[in-house]
Design a protein around this motif. Structure first.
Motif, PDB file in Angstrom:
ATOM      1  N   ALA A  52       0.829  -1.206   0.000  1.00 12.98           N
ATOM      2  CA  ALA A  52       0.000   0.000   0.000  1.00 12.98           C
ATOM      3  C   ALA A  52       0.862   1.254   0.000  1.00 12.98           C
ATOM      4  O   ALA A  52       0.584   2.216  -0.723  1.00 12.98           O
ATOM      5  CB  ALA A  52      -0.928  -0.011   1.215  1.00 12.98           C
ATOM      6  N   TYR A  53       1.928   1.232   0.791  1.00 11.98           N
ATOM      7  CA  TYR A  53       2.832   2.387   0.794  1.00 11.98           C
ATOM      8  C   TYR A  53       3.418   2.595  -0.600  1.00 11.98           C
ATOM      9  O   TYR A  53       3.564   3.721  -1.071  1.00 11.98           O
ATOM     10  CB  TYR A  53       3.972   2.180   1.795  1.00 11.98           C
ATOM     11  N   GLY A  54       3.734   1.485  -1.246  1.00  2.15           N
ATOM     12  CA  GLY A  54       4.299   1.558  -2.592  1.00  2.15           C
ATOM     13  C   GLY A  54       3.350   2.227  -3.564  1.00  2.15           C
ATOM     14  O   GLY A  54       3.775   2.843  -4.533  1.00  2.15           O
ATOM     15  N   LEU A  55       2.049   2.127  -3.320  1.00  2.00           N
ATOM     16  CA  LEU A  55       1.070   2.768  -4.191  1.00  2.00           C
ATOM     17  C   LEU A  55       0.825   4.214  -3.786  1.00  2.00           C
ATOM     18  O   LEU A  55      -0.080   4.861  -4.299  1.00  2.00           O
ATOM     19  CB  LEU A  55      -0.246   1.996  -4.150  1.00  2.00           C
ATOM     20  N   GLY A  56       1.583   4.716  -2.836  1.00  2.20           N
ATOM     21  CA  GLY A  56       1.482   6.120  -2.471  1.00  2.20           C
ATOM     22  C   GLY A  56       0.507   6.416  -1.354  1.00  2.20           C
ATOM     23  O   GLY A  56       0.141   7.566  -1.137  1.00  2.20           O
ATOM     24  N   ALA A  57       0.049   5.398  -0.653  1.00  4.05           N
ATOM     25  CA  ALA A  57      -0.887   5.632   0.439  1.00  4.05           C
ATOM     26  C   ALA A  57      -0.153   6.202   1.643  1.00  4.05           C
ATOM     27  O   ALA A  57       1.026   5.920   1.853  1.00  4.05           O
ATOM     28  CB  ALA A  57      -1.572   4.327   0.828  1.00  4.05           C
ATOM     29  N   GLY A  58      -0.867   7.027   2.424  1.00  2.00           N
ATOM     30  CA  GLY A  58      -0.283   7.579   3.635  1.00  2.00           C
ATOM     31  C   GLY A  58      -0.467   6.617   4.793  1.00  2.00           C
ATOM     32  O   GLY A  58      -1.123   5.581   4.678  1.00  2.00           O
ATOM     33  N   GLU A  67      -7.659  20.528  -8.183  1.00  2.00           N
ATOM     34  CA  GLU A  67      -8.439  19.451  -7.560  1.00  2.00           C
ATOM     35  C   GLU A  67      -7.501  18.525  -6.775  1.00  2.00           C
ATOM     36  O   GLU A  67      -7.799  18.130  -5.658  1.00  2.00           O
ATOM     37  CB  GLU A  67      -9.185  18.666  -8.645  1.00  2.00           C
ATOM     38  N   GLY A  68      -6.351  18.247  -7.411  1.00  2.00           N
ATOM     39  CA  GLY A  68      -5.363  17.381  -6.739  1.00  2.00           C
ATOM     40  C   GLY A  68      -4.906  17.996  -5.445  1.00  2.00           C
ATOM     41  O   GLY A  68      -4.816  17.314  -4.416  1.00  2.00           O
ATOM     42  N   ILE A  69      -4.631  19.294  -5.480  1.00  2.00           N
ATOM     43  CA  ILE A  69      -4.169  19.954  -4.258  1.00  2.00           C
ATOM     44  C   ILE A  69      -5.253  19.925  -3.196  1.00  2.00           C
ATOM     45  O   ILE A  69      -5.014  19.615  -2.045  1.00  2.00           O
ATOM     46  CB  ILE A  69      -3.747  21.407  -4.576  1.00  2.00           C
ATOM     47  N   ARG A  70      -6.486  20.221  -3.652  1.00  2.00           N
ATOM     48  CA  ARG A  70      -7.593  20.197  -2.694  1.00  2.00           C
ATOM     49  C   ARG A  70      -7.734  18.814  -2.070  1.00  2.00           C
ATOM     50  O   ARG A  70      -7.941  18.669  -0.877  1.00  2.00           O
ATOM     51  CB  ARG A  70      -8.906  20.555  -3.411  1.00  2.00           C
ATOM     52  N   HIS A  71      -7.623  17.812  -2.963  1.00  2.00           N
ATOM     53  CA  HIS A  71      -7.736  16.443  -2.472  1.00  2.00           C
ATOM     54  C   HIS A  71      -6.657  16.174  -1.426  1.00  2.00           C
ATOM     55  O   HIS A  71      -6.913  15.620  -0.369  1.00  2.00           O
ATOM     56  CB  HIS A  71      -7.594  15.469  -3.643  1.00  2.00           C
ATOM     57  N   GLY A  72      -5.447  16.626  -1.735  1.00  2.00           N
ATOM     58  CA  GLY A  72      -4.336  16.468  -0.787  1.00  2.00           C
ATOM     59  C   GLY A  72      -4.642  17.166   0.518  1.00  2.00           C
ATOM     60  O   GLY A  72      -4.415  16.614   1.591  1.00  2.00           O
TER      61      GLY A  72
END
Lengths: 320, 317, 299
Positions: free
Chosen positions: B203-209, C12-17
């Motif tokens: 999951a981390y590899g897919l960019g999840a926090g 949108e990406g920034i907002r999502h972040g």
């Protein structure tokens, strides 16, 4: 096998097999402690008078200690090995080789009834030891294991002192005599005495892997068995420790018979008088795998002139 | 085949069969003793079920099961017409207070478990884990004392100004919750930690926090273990006696108002069964019939939990 | 794709972040809040007990018997002595039986047999039975009924013993299971019998874990109130039990008795007794940790 004798086989490492020797460095480095100069065999000769009942002359050579007839083992409904008929010579080293899962270890564990301990394991056929069927109903498996020692793949010392490790066998089987003497004799025969005589009270877990395995050999020798079964005793060890154990085996052979399972064909060639090649046979449904003996002969013959194609393929490294 | 000399053969033979009968008799005796010890636990269960069932049947000889299971008044100690044997108020008390407890314990326990498993440094976890286990083993009588002398007067009446009775369900329920937090936290942390790290790394590899991994990967994967932890916590609360006995009062009631006094099955048993209770009376039998009801409820919870854990094991082992 | 679209997407990406970060912060807030709350409750629990109980903690509290009239001369001697006796009695009962059962299940039992599975499931279930039910068993089976020995020390010890037996069996089994099979093979291959293998190699290797588990189980038994209440432990006796057949009390019972007293000074004594109980438990846990660290066998 009948009564054919293989006493005139490669007991010295001569001829074509000598090249294998070079892969084995002389024992140096970590395992050799300062002051260790006494050769094990020299010490052993001075202790000869301890040996009871087991002749040390050549009188027994050429005789048979084990005669196995149609041995088969089932784990539940799965047949692990079938139709294994082999006989082992007195005071010889016999190697069992073959690919993984071919039932070598399973067969070895039949020889001292260790398979009894696996739930669901059933042994058929006959294992005749000194003329006595070990699977006869009146036989006590505990007595069998006392006479037939075993060394395992991974060193398995007890989490106790070196002394207690060796003394355990003599104590449980009720050996008489001075325990200190019994322990010393076993450690000398196991080529370990010089290294550990000043630290017998230390925990065996503090030893190196090779030392632990030699302790396990010494431990097995302490009850004066006349057979030693070795289940890949060097597979967890470095080459130096392996060399020491192989040296030890050739010394032990003067008094006891050894059956060794090994994955290492060079080892089989170096240490054994006779070699049995096991292989896996697929059942008709291609699901269950059963071990059988393909060929059994003098080690030299197996490695230089095998009669079966599968043996040749295996010893030349084509599969396995 | 060349056999060894016949005398040697004979020697080997006698050696191999020697002492077998004496030894196997001794080994058999030892095994027998061990079996006896193991049978004691079976005997315990049998004794529990037998005594509970015997008195329960005797009780149902006087009171109809229908009245027992559907009656809404539990006044077994009163005389004449006032006497009534409806178990529902005790069941209600048990589950209502357990519910209040779980309302506290589930969020606190699970969040603590997520923190320990996914966020805390190894050093923190190593320090906190033994404390949790120590807390889980703390005597419940101390929790009861705390509910009575601190939560009710100081927190509920003092801090929040809630007009609770001296003995009330809210205080008992809240402290029940505190009691089971360590159990829930510790067991569900074990479940989350046993989620293979390859899942997290994927999951981390897919960019999840971190939060996403904890909530979307680890939590669902450990869900059955977590459910088992919750059931275990609930089962502890259901069987808990002295907290409710001390702080919850001794009046069974079927109200939603947590400021009232409540009685649970376990606290009724402890309040009624004392060494001097007269035998062969209906009052004596009520202990057993309520005990049997409690026994069945916890057995059921344990059974559900075992089922859930069984599924959980299949996934990872 | 037009530039406006690209910009919109990026926004949108920034907002999502940002939303994600906000959610994370919110969650962290909840998480630390919950942990803080639990921690605060714990501090309050310990604090309340200490504040109310410490002033009463004196030598006299250990040497005097509980009084019903005068809190200033009241103590907990009979309860402390009773708890110590109960612990020893429980240990004497539960250690041999628990270890024997664990050995049977791990070393001897054929797991494919239904009766052995029954024993295992049964022990799991017994561990989950509420302690008050063990009290009923003790009352109906030990105090009265078949054994009929009355509400005496022995009855208390046996009841608590039955209560913690499943836990002791479970921890002992875990320790025995941790001994690698190669140790058993090694011993058996040397001609040891099954029992010699078990008693001289397996059990000594599992010793540290078993001892630790037994101590922790006993500390659970010490804190139990409900079963002792139900079997009829004495309240505030002014004597120590003189034998197995004597009436007894224990710290949890004494604490309970004091919480029921209308005189607030007696209620404070409940806190003092709680401190003593906690100190005993801490001591036992400490011993268990030391033993585990010193003797634990690593493979």
């Amino acid at each position: 096998m009948g009564s054919r004798s293989f006493s005139a086989t490669v007991t010295n490492r001569g001829g074509e097999l000598s090249s294998l020797d070079e892969s084995l460095p002389e024992p140096t480095g970590a395992e050799v402690l300062p002051g260790e100069s006494v050769r094990t065999s020299e010490v052993m000769s001075s202790l000869d008078h301890h040996e009871k009942g087991i002749p040390t002359s050549d009188a027994g050579l050429g005789m048979t200690i084990f005669d196995c007839q149609d041995v088969e083992v089932f784990y539940g409904s799965h047949q692990a090995i079938r139709d294994v008929s082999l006989s082992f010579g007195l005071r010889e080293v016999t190697a069992l080789i073959g690919p993984s899962g071919c039932g070598k270890s399973t067969f070895l564990r039949c020889l001292n009834r260790m398979n009894d301990l696996i739930p669901g394991a059933k042994v058929g056929g006959h294992v005749i030891y000194h003329g006595q069927d070990l699977y006869a109903p009146e036989i006590d498996p505990v007595q069998v294991r006392k006479r037939i020692g075993m060394v395992f793949q991974k060193p398995n010392p007890f989490p106790k002192s070196i002394y207690d490790n060796v003394a355990f066998g003599p104590r449980v089987v009720g050996m008489e005599g001075d325990m200190d003497e019994i322990v010393e004799r076993a450690l000398v025969r196991g080529a370990l005495w010089e290294e550990v005589k000043d630290r017998l009270d230390e925990n065996a877990f503090g030893m190196s892997g090779g030392q632990q395995q030699r302790l396990c050999i010494a431990r097995a020798l302490a009850t004066d068995p006349d057979v030693l079964l070795m289940d890949e005793p060097c597979s967890a060890l470095d080459p130096i420790s392996t060399g020491r154990i192989e040296d030890l085996m050739s010394e032990l052979k003067e008094r006891i018979s050894i059956v060794i399972v090994t994955h290492n064909m060079q080892q089989a060639a170096r240490v054994s008088d006779k070699t049995a090649f096991f292989n896996v046979e697929l059942a008709a449904d291609e699901k269950s795998r059963t071990g059988v003996v393909v060929e059994y002969d003098a080690t030299e013959t197996i490695f230089t002139n095998p009669s079966d194609k599968r043996t040749e393929d295996y010893v030349t490294g084509k599969f396995g | 085949m060349t056999p060894v000399t016949s005398t040697e053969r004979e020697r080997v033979r006698t050696d191999l069969v020697r002492a077998r009968s004496a030894r196997s008799a001794r080994e058999g005796l030892i095994k027998g003793i061990l079996v006896l010890a193991a049978l004691l636990s079976i005997a315990t269960t049998t004794a529990i079920v037998f005594t509970l069932l015997q008195q329960t049947l005797s009780f149902f000889g006087t009171v109809s099961p229908w009245d027992y299971f559907t009656g809404t008044k539990w006044t077994p100690l009163l005389a004449g017409d006032q006497q009534s044997f409806g178990v529902l108020p005790l069941l209600w008390g048990t589950f209502y207070l357990t519910g209040i407890g779980l309302l506290v314990a589930i969020p606190c326990g699970l969040l603590a478990a997520i923190y320990l498993s996914e966020f805390a440094k190894p050093r923190v976890r190593k320090a906190v884990k033994p404390i949790l286990e120590l807390l889980a083993g703390m005597p419940t009588i101390i929790f009861g004392y705390f509910a009575l002398t601190f939560v009710t007067p100081t927190i509920l009446r003092g801090l929040f100004g809630i007009p609770v009775n001296q003995f009330n369900g809210l205080s008992a329920g809240l402290v029940l919750g505190i009691l089971v937090i360590p159990t829930i936290a510790s067991v569900s942390e074990d479940a989350m930690r046993s989620v293979p790290s390859s899942l997290r790394e994927g999951a981390y590899g897919l960019g999840a926090g971190r939060l996403q991994v904890a909530l979307r990967v680890v939590f669902p994967a450990a869900l059955s273990g977590i459910v088992a932890a919750l059931i275990l916590g609930a089962s502890r609360a259901v069987g808990e006696t002295v907290i409710i006995l001390i702080a919850g009062g001794q009046e069974p009631s079927m109200t939603l108002n947590p400021t009232q006094s409540f009685q649970s099955m376990a606290s009724f048993i402890a309040a009624t069964a004392r060494g001097d209770i007269p035998q062969n009376t209906l009052k004596y039998e009520t202990i057993f019939v309520v005990g049997f009801t409690l026994f069945c409820v916890t057995l059921l919870l344990n059974g559900i939990s075992a089922k859930v854990v069984g599924r959980f094991r299949q996934v990872y082992e | 794709m037009t530039g406006a679209q690209i910009a919109a997407n990026a926004l949108e990406g920034i907002r999502h972040g940002e939303r994600k970060r906000l959610a994370a912060q919110l969650f962290n807030g909840f998480m630390y809040g919950a942990i803080g709350l639990a921690f605060l409750a714990l501090v309050a629990l310990i604090g309340q007990t200490a504040v109310k109980g410490l002033p009463g903690l004196s030598l006299q509290f250990f040497t005097n018997f509980p009084s019903r009239i005068n809190p200033s001369t009241s103590g907990a001697q009979s309860a402390i002595v009773g708890t110590v006796y109960l612990t020893l009695l429980t240990a004497v009962f539960v250690i041999p039986v628990g270890i024997a059962t664990a050995l049977y299940l791990e070393e001897y039992a054929d797991k494919t047999r239904w009766w052995n599975r029954l024993i295992e499931v049964n022990i799991q279930n017994l561990a989950a039975v509420p302690s008050v039910v063990y009290g009923i068993l003790g009352l109906a089976f030990i105090v009265r009924g078949p054994l009929g020995i009355g509400p005496v020390l022995l009855a208390g010890g046996l009841t608590l013993g039955l209560l913690v037996l499943p836990v002791v069996i479970i921890v002992a089994r875990e320790s025995i299971r941790a001994v690698p099979p190669s140790i058993r093979d090694g011993a058996l291959a040397l001609g040891a019998t099954k029992w010699q293998t078990v008693s001289r190699q397996v059990l000594p290797s599992a010793r540290a874990g078993i001892v630790t588990g037994v101590i922790l189980s006993l500390s659970r038994a010490i804190g139990e109130t409900a079963p002792l209440l139900v079997i009829g432990a004495a309240s505030s006796p002014r004597f120590n039990p003189s034998g197995l057949n004597d009436a007894f009390t224990a710290l949890p019972i004494q604490i309970f008795t004091w919480t029921q007293d209308p005189n607030p000074q007696f209620v404070d004594q409940a806190a003092t007794a709680s401190i003593v109980l906690l100190l005993i438990l801490l001591g036992m846990n400490g011993i268990a940790i030391v033993l585990r660290n010193r003797y634990e066998q690593r493979w």
